[in-house]
Design a protein around this motif. Structure first.
Motif, PDB file in Angstrom:
ATOM      1  N   LEU A 145       0.820  -1.203   0.000  1.00  0.00           N
ATOM      2  CA  LEU A 145       0.000   0.000   0.000  1.00  0.00           C
ATOM      3  C   LEU A 145       0.857   1.258   0.000  1.00  0.00           C
ATOM      4  O   LEU A 145       0.430   2.310   0.411  1.00  0.00           O
ATOM      5  N   LYS A 152      -4.945  10.394  -9.478  1.00  0.00           N
ATOM      6  CA  LYS A 152      -6.323  10.025  -9.138  1.00  0.00           C
ATOM      7  C   LYS A 152      -6.789  10.690  -7.858  1.00  0.00           C
ATOM      8  O   LYS A 152      -7.965  10.985  -7.701  1.00  0.00           O
ATOM      9  N   SER A 153      -5.874  10.907  -6.907  1.00  0.00           N
ATOM     10  CA  SER A 153      -6.329  11.436  -5.617  1.00  0.00           C
ATOM     11  C   SER A 153      -6.480  12.948  -5.579  1.00  0.00           C
ATOM     12  O   SER A 153      -7.339  13.457  -4.875  1.00  0.00           O
ATOM     13  N   ASN A 158     -12.695  21.927 -11.749  1.00  0.00           N
ATOM     14  CA  ASN A 158     -14.081  21.707 -12.127  1.00  0.00           C
ATOM     15  C   ASN A 158     -14.470  22.580 -13.320  1.00  0.00           C
ATOM     16  O   ASN A 158     -14.844  23.734 -13.170  1.00  0.00           O
ATOM     17  N   ASP A 160     -16.934  22.403 -15.072  1.00  0.00           N
ATOM     18  CA  ASP A 160     -18.367  22.627 -15.199  1.00  0.00           C
ATOM     19  C   ASP A 160     -18.833  23.810 -14.365  1.00  0.00           C
ATOM     20  O   ASP A 160     -20.013  24.105 -14.323  1.00  0.00           O
ATOM     21  N   SER A 161     -17.926  24.482 -13.684  1.00  0.00           N
ATOM     22  CA  SER A 161     -18.383  25.604 -12.866  1.00  0.00           C
ATOM     23  C   SER A 161     -18.842  26.748 -13.767  1.00  0.00           C
ATOM     24  O   SER A 161     -18.415  26.875 -14.912  1.00  0.00           O
ATOM     25  N   PHE A 162     -19.736  27.569 -13.188  1.00  0.00           N
ATOM     26  CA  PHE A 162     -20.293  28.681 -13.941  1.00  0.00           C
ATOM     27  C   PHE A 162     -19.377  29.887 -13.853  1.00  0.00           C
ATOM     28  O   PHE A 162     -18.747  30.133 -12.828  1.00  0.00           O
ATOM     29  N   GLU A 179     -29.159  21.233 -18.529  1.00  0.00           N
ATOM     30  CA  GLU A 179     -28.776  20.907 -17.157  1.00  0.00           C
ATOM     31  C   GLU A 179     -29.463  19.631 -16.698  1.00  0.00           C
ATOM     32  O   GLU A 179     -28.920  18.839 -15.956  1.00  0.00           O
ATOM     33  N   ARG A 199     -21.728  27.935 -18.224  1.00  0.00           N
ATOM     34  CA  ARG A 199     -20.714  26.952 -17.834  1.00  0.00           C
ATOM     35  C   ARG A 199     -19.373  27.261 -18.478  1.00  0.00           C
ATOM     36  O   ARG A 199     -19.318  27.555 -19.660  1.00  0.00           O
TER      37      ARG A 199
ATOM     38  N   LEU B 134     -24.351  27.146  -7.583  1.00  0.00           N
ATOM     39  CA  LEU B 134     -24.582  26.362  -8.795  1.00  0.00           C
ATOM     40  C   LEU B 134     -23.635  25.170  -8.849  1.00  0.00           C
ATOM     41  O   LEU B 134     -24.022  24.074  -9.238  1.00  0.00           O
ATOM     42  N   ASP B 135     -22.376  25.389  -8.457  1.00  0.00           N
ATOM     43  CA  ASP B 135     -21.418  24.274  -8.458  1.00  0.00           C
ATOM     44  C   ASP B 135     -21.851  23.173  -7.503  1.00  0.00           C
ATOM     45  O   ASP B 135     -21.770  21.990  -7.832  1.00  0.00           O
ATOM     46  N   TYR B 138     -24.693  21.251  -8.906  1.00  0.00           N
ATOM     47  CA  TYR B 138     -24.222  20.368  -9.970  1.00  0.00           C
ATOM     48  C   TYR B 138     -23.597  19.108  -9.384  1.00  0.00           C
ATOM     49  O   TYR B 138     -23.874  17.996  -9.825  1.00  0.00           O
ATOM     50  N   LYS B 139     -22.758  19.300  -8.368  1.00  0.00           N
ATOM     51  CA  LYS B 139     -22.112  18.136  -7.752  1.00  0.00           C
ATOM     52  C   LYS B 139     -23.151  17.209  -7.147  1.00  0.00           C
ATOM     53  O   LYS B 139     -23.067  15.999  -7.290  1.00  0.00           O
ATOM     54  N   ARG B 141     -26.259  16.876  -8.041  1.00  0.00           N
ATOM     55  CA  ARG B 141     -27.020  16.226  -9.114  1.00  0.00           C
ATOM     56  C   ARG B 141     -26.246  15.117  -9.769  1.00  0.00           C
ATOM     57  O   ARG B 141     -26.767  14.044 -10.010  1.00  0.00           O
ATOM     58  N   HIS B 151     -14.467  10.275  -9.581  1.00  0.00           N
ATOM     59  CA  HIS B 151     -13.156   9.829  -9.096  1.00  0.00           C
ATOM     60  C   HIS B 151     -13.304   9.083  -7.802  1.00  0.00           C
ATOM     61  O   HIS B 151     -13.909   9.567  -6.868  1.00  0.00           O
ATOM     62  N   GLN B 153     -11.103   6.249  -5.104  1.00  0.00           N
ATOM     63  CA  GLN B 153      -9.883   5.475  -4.868  1.00  0.00           C
ATOM     64  C   GLN B 153     -10.194   4.016  -5.170  1.00  0.00           C
ATOM     65  O   GLN B 153     -11.223   3.516  -4.786  1.00  0.00           O
ATOM     66  N   ASP B 154      -9.332   3.341  -5.856  1.00  0.00           N
ATOM     67  CA  ASP B 154      -9.588   1.909  -6.003  1.00  0.00           C
ATOM     68  C   ASP B 154      -8.470   1.123  -5.321  1.00  0.00           C
ATOM     69  O   ASP B 154      -7.309   1.223  -5.682  1.00  0.00           O
ATOM     70  N   PHE B 155      -8.860   0.418  -4.328  1.00  0.00           N
ATOM     71  CA  PHE B 155      -7.909  -0.395  -3.576  1.00  0.00           C
ATOM     72  C   PHE B 155      -8.094  -1.854  -3.943  1.00  0.00           C
ATOM     73  O   PHE B 155      -9.194  -2.348  -3.949  1.00  0.00           O
TER      74      PHE B 155
END
Lengths: 215, 155
Positions: A145, A152-153, A158, A160-162, A179, A199, B134-135, B138-139, B141, B151, B153-155
């Protein structure tokens, strides 16, 4: 000031136009969710311009008023330049693995999003973070580990932010995506001088080309 | 840019930051813009109250200019107090409309809005709140269904 250095598009800007470009780059960088193209020509010219003005001031010692006015102007320009560079550094630190990935996988003719100095900074920042994580936590974990996938972390910007924008060059038929599932996509025209809320993803290429200005 | 020439007694146009600075150093008198006049502002305020939409403002920086000039140069502005009140009333009406319109934008989950007659000051007053709201929406939704771009984590 305003001399360009042998690029394929020689643009000679007046000092006023140069400062205007700096302000545009600054505002775009401030309001865009991702790191934008680096603008080495603008930065170089502005630094040159500031040095030029400082040199002038050193020589002209008479007349309190003139000197203080020019000094104020220099401070104002310097503030914008610092704010712009700092804004970029904040984004580089926030999105470092993605920024480096994007720069490494950039095609030949595509513009760079990092200046050489910023690139070196980003690499160093990444290396330091990896060493830190290793020393503080990872080397104490069981052997299987001990890796962290930073790509990835670390959260991506973002897109998609306005954002709010003002239109500088007229654009036709910009596709607005729905939307919700009940809505359908529709096209709008962007008139010069009009202001919009939309957007970022939809207008990202227009910001890069200078057709719109984020506000 | 170029400024001047500065001759005593003759009006000259300068950027606001310079004008305020010179006024503070008592080197000049500031001349208010044409629209900073009681009758004109009353007209604008009434127009704003009558219409549901936003009226175009005489200056994209009407709020900033009013604040700055009334703070630093109220002695150069006739009927300063009335002007302050009129501008505030117009501002309040516009901000109330903006709040309603932002509310409906979020409720109806609009994807786009045109805001031509809004000034920067108004946009920035509600802007950050609105875009962050709005952000978040969106998140919320997009997290209702797991998508390939999520995203984890894949363990």
């Amino acid at each position: 000031g305003g001399d360009s250095d042998g690029g394929s598009e020689e643009l000679v800007l007046t000092p006023a136009q140069l400062i205007r470009s700096l302000e545009q780059a600054w505002l775009n960088e401030k309001f865009a969710p991702e790191l934008l193209e680096s603008k080495p020509e603008i930065i170089e010219c502005v630094v040159e311009q500031l040095d030029h003005m400082e040199a002038n001031l050193k020589r002209a010692k008479r007349g309190d008023l003139k000197v203080s006015i020019h000094r104020m102007e220099i401070e104002r320009i310097r503030y914008v330049l610092s704010s712009y560079l700092r804004c970029r550094l904040v984004k580089i630190e926030k999105f470092f693995p993605h920024v480096l990935e994007k720069e490494k996988s950039r095609a030949e003719g595509e513009p760079s999003i990092l200046s050489p100095e910023e690139f070196a900074f980003a690499k160093e920042y990444m290396a330091n973070t990896e060493i830190y994580l290793k020393n503080v936590a990872l080397k104490h974990m069981p052997p299987n580990l001990q890796k962290v996938a930073l790509l990835k972390s670390v959260p991506r910007p973002n897109l998609d932010s306005f954002v709010f924008l003002r239109v500088l060059e007229r654009q036709e038929n910009i596709l607005v995506e729905p939307e919700t599932d009940e809505q359908r996509e529709y096209a709008i025209d962007l008139e010069e001088g009009s202001q919009h809320l939309i957007r970022y993803k939809t207008v990202a290429p227009l910001v890069a080309s200078g057709a719109v200005q984020l506000i | 840019g170029d400024l001047g020439p500065f001759n005593p007694g003759l009006p000259v146009e300068v950027p606001v930051w310079l004008a305020i600075n010179l006024k503070q150093r008592q080197k000049c008198r500031l001349i208010p813009p044409e629209w900073m006049d009681v009758e004109k502002l009353e007209e604008i305020r009434d127009q704003e109250r009558k219409e549901d939409t936003f009226t175009p403002m005489p200056s994209p920086y009407y709020m900033e200019l009013t604040k700055l000039l009334l703070n630093y140069a109220s002695d150069n502005i006739p009927k300063a107090d009335e002007i302050r009140t009129l501008v505030k009333e117009t501002w309040d009406t516009r901000i109330a409309k903006l709040r309603l319109s932002a509310d409906s934008f979020v409720r109806q989950q609009e994807a786009h809005a045109k805001l031509d007659n809004l000034t920067l000051m108004e946009i920035n007053t509600t802007g950050t709140f609105l875009t962050q709201a709005l952000d978040h929406m969106y998140k919320l939704r997009t997290n209702l269904q797991p998508s390939e771009s999520a995203h984890s984590q894949d363990f």
